[in-house]
Enzyme design. Structure first.
Site, PDB file in Angstrom:
ATOM      1  CE  LYS A   1       6.496 -17.005 -38.238  1.00 40.64           C
ATOM      2  NZ  LYS A   1       6.519 -15.709 -37.565  1.00 40.64           N
TER       3      LYS A   1
ATOM      4  CD  GLN B   1       8.979 -13.449 -36.200  1.00 37.66           C
ATOM      5  OE1 GLN B   1       8.386 -13.897 -37.177  1.00 37.66           O
ATOM      6  NE2 GLN B   1       8.727 -13.867 -34.984  1.00 37.66           N
TER       7      GLN B   1
ATOM      8  CG  ASP C   1       1.726 -11.736 -38.548  1.00 36.03           C
ATOM      9  OD1 ASP C   1       1.639 -12.930 -38.241  1.00 36.03           O
ATOM     10  OD2 ASP C   1       2.724 -11.030 -38.306  1.00 36.03           O
TER      11      ASP C   1
END
Ligand code: GUN
Length: 289
Positions: A52, A96, A119
């Site tokens: 990322k 995460q 997200d």
């Protein structure tokens, strides 16, 4: 049989994001910025987080990486999220998952400001998705839709079967497919589904998001189906220097002999997840300026 190359689609998405980002920076003087938080040292998560960061650099974004130890407390993590929420230079926040078991994922996700939730996991964004209103959409299901669009695979009136009911993939995937304009008829299967094959066999588009290597075999797939493999599983492979290889949830070798199209692993859905994260981060930056 058509191989649906996520790699190819992601390259298109990323070149568009990169160009738009460059125009945006010239116009506004603001560089999109993604904050990525990793708690603990799960090796797969560490790999994803590194990818990322690299993708941000390739797009011309700023990024901030926060590596916290597995012993981090919930209040420490919440105060980091709060700090990032309040930082005007940060456009997107990604924590995460999975988190170490002593941390409550729900409270952490709820703490992220919805307009920084690139997200697409915050209840406000999930709710907007269900209502068909514009929102940040979870990156993996958004990536699947983009692959289908790129290859002009029709979803209207099709039987779509999603195997897996996670908040990250299965549920938002189904929500996207039933939207007006997508118009699929959707079945969601999961670990308690009684006759899984009965359902998977009728799928025109079969989406496997189970997290189990080779769970979908040839016998479970209808002739000519489109098969989307969301799984990224590490299996031991001593012939590889790193000691493992990546396989999907679908038995690619068997299934590819009867389906009309399939996503490979790697090079399928996984790369799209990152491309969509970049697109969401750029969108967040545009909203913030
Ligand atoms: N872990 C696996 N996939 C994802 C994702 O899309 N977002 C986050 N935050 N964690 C993940």
């Amino acid at each position: 049989m058509l191989v649906l190359s996520g790699k190819e689609v992601a390259a298109h998405v990323q070149s568009e994001v990169k160009q738009t980002c460059s125009d945006f920076v010239h116009l506004t003087g603001h560089k999109p910025c993604l904050a990525v938080v990793l708690v603990g040292d799960d090796p797969a998560s560490a790999t994803y987080v590194a990818s990322k960061g690299k993708a941000c650099e390739a797009m011309g974004f700023d990024h901030r990486d926060y590596r916290l130890t597995a012993e981090t407390t919930e209040s420490e993590l919440l105060s980091l999220v709060q700090k990032l929420n309040d930082d005007p230079l940060v456009d997107g926040i990604l924590v995460q998952l999975p988190l170490p078991s002593h941390l409550d994922e729900k409270s952490i996700i709820h703490a992220i400001r919805p307009d920084k939730d690139v997200d697409g996991l915050h209840p406000v964004n999930v709710g907007r998705l269900m209502l068909g209103d514009p929102s940040f959409v979870a990156c993996t299901p958004a990536g699947v839709m983009r692959i289908l669009d790129y290859y002009k695979i029709e979803t209207k009136g099709k039987e779509v079967v999603v195997v897996g009911r996670s908040n990250i993939v299965g549920k938002p995937m189904a929500a996207l497919m039933i939207q007006k304009g997508r118009d699929a008829t959707v079945t969601i299967c999961h670990s308690r589904t009684e006759d899984l094959v009965l359902h998977t066999k009728k799928a025109d588009i079969l989406i496997a998001a189970i997290g189990k290597p080779h769970a979908i075999t040839k016998e479970m797939v209808k002739n000519g189906a489109v098969v989307i493999d969301v799984g990224i599983n590490r299996v031991v492979d001593t012939s590889k220097k790193r000691g493992y290889r990546l396989v999907g949830d679908v038995d690619y070798e068997g299934v590819s002999t009867i389906c009309s199209a399939i996503t490979p692993v790697p090079g399928g859905v996984g790369v799209m997840t990152i491309a969509m994260l970049m697109e969401n981060t750029l969108l967040a930056a545009k909203m913030h300026v």
